[in-house]
Design an enzyme around this catalytic site. Structure first.
Site, PDB file in Angstrom:
ATOM      1  N   ASP A 102      26.334  13.942  11.784  1.00 34.60           N
ATOM      2  CA  ASP A 102      25.766  14.767  10.718  1.00 34.60           C
ATOM      3  C   ASP A 102      26.518  14.646   9.395  1.00 34.60           C
ATOM      4  O   ASP A 102      27.704  14.307   9.356  1.00 34.60           O
ATOM      5  CB  ASP A 102      25.785  16.243  11.137  1.00 34.60           C
ATOM      6  CG  ASP A 102      24.726  16.587  12.153  1.00 34.60           C
ATOM      7  OD1 ASP A 102      24.194  15.671  12.799  1.00 34.60           O
ATOM      8  OD2 ASP A 102      24.451  17.789  12.319  1.00 34.60           O
ATOM      9  N   HIS A 249      30.365  14.390  13.385  1.00 32.98           N
ATOM     10  CA  HIS A 249      30.159  14.336  11.934  1.00 32.98           C
ATOM     11  C   HIS A 249      30.754  13.061  11.332  1.00 32.98           C
ATOM     12  O   HIS A 249      31.872  12.678  11.676  1.00 32.98           O
ATOM     13  CB  HIS A 249      30.790  15.558  11.260  1.00 32.98           C
ATOM     14  CG  HIS A 249      30.103  16.843  11.596  1.00 32.98           C
ATOM     15  ND1 HIS A 249      30.300  17.504  12.803  1.00 32.98           N
ATOM     16  CD2 HIS A 249      29.201  17.573  10.886  1.00 32.98           C
ATOM     17  CE1 HIS A 249      29.555  18.595  12.817  1.00 32.98           C
ATOM     18  NE2 HIS A 249      28.876  18.670  11.673  1.00 32.98           N
TER      19      HIS A 249
END
Length: 279
Positions: A102, A249
């Site tokens: 992400d 992430h």
């Protein structure tokens, strides 16, 4: 006896009788005083008699009762749902796990993640932010070129997007999709992931009407908080199960720990479960 002698003897007897009566009629001064007050003589002071006290009773301790032994309880592990909030997707639907990254693309961390995925011959899903796509379109091109899946992660990572009016939610999603397709014409954006996982029924509905599946996750090692690489790996391996969608992430801050963890995490997941691509 002569008359004079008899007279003298009589006087002597008389004096004795009168003196004795006078002596017998006198009383001690204190007796007279008490009689004048109408009370009896006060006896000499004496210590007051001790007040009788109840006999001391020996104290008896109350009988003690033995506390019952605590019951042994077994803590059952919490049951994790295989479906996310409002019906969002949380599992792959197969034995293999899926990796998702992400908040990118990011010029420092996205290329490093792509290199590790290629080295291990596995694919992942990249949940990209519209403003970052605008800044780094070449990275989006590389993601698509190397066979990975794209996911809409809102225009500017708005945590409260799902609370906005429906038309505003859709406008945000459409702007992000347009930016992706500007970088890679014809690119398919099949998934939407709400920032922070703050799902609402309105956000899920808007994504569905735009042809996107709402993508949640099953494992979150909170790598966004920047723990050590070893902590990230241990958390993922401890929580992963067959079919887990794993949240990581590649943007939004310093992701050195995530990249370092992936060096050993990706091979470990591949050996244990297999890594599949969300299509």
């Amino acid at each position: 006896m002569t008359r004079r002698g008899a007279f003298t003897a009589a006087l002597l007897v008389l004096a004795i009788l009168v003196g004795g009566r006078w002596a017998m009629g006198r009383q001690p001064a204190e007796t007279v005083a008490h009689q004048a007050l109408g009370s009896r003589p006060v006896p000499a002071e004496s210590s007051p008699a001790p007040t009788p006290t109840a006999a001391a009773t020996p104290s008896v301790a109350p009988p003690t009762t033995k506390a019952p032994a605590p019951k042994k309880t077994t803590t059952k592990p919490a049951i994790r749902s295989k479906v996310g909030p409002f019906g969002t997707r949380r599992m792959t639907g197969s034995r293999g796990v899926a990796l998702t990254f992400d908040d990118g693309p990011n010029p420092a961390w996205t290329p490093a993640v792509l290199d590790l995925l290629r080295a291990n011959r596995v694919k992942a899903t990249f949940c990209v932010v519209g403003t970052e796509v605008r800044h780094y379109p070449a990275l989006v091109k590389r993601i698509v070129r190397e066979g990975h899946t794209l996911c809409n992660h809102s225009w500017h990572h708005e945590f409260d997007l799902g609370t906005k009016p429906e038309q505003e939610i859709k406008a945000n999603m459409l702007a992000t999709n347009r930016e992706i397709q500007r970088a890679v014409p014809g690119a398919r954006v099949k998934y939407f992931r709400h920032p922070g996982g703050k799902w609402t029924a309105e956000a899920v509905k808007a994504a569905r009407e735009l042809g996107m599946t709402s993508l949640d996750w099953d494992v979150d090692p909170t790598d966004w908080a920047k723990p050590s690489a070893e902590a990230i790996k241990q958390r993922v391996m401890a929580k992963a199960r067959s079919g887990s969608i794993i949240l990581l992430h590649d943007g939004g801050g310093d992701r050195a720990g995530t990249v370092a963890a992936c060096k050993t995490l990706i091979p470990a997941l591949k050996r244990k479960y297999g890594i599949v691509l969300l299509r």
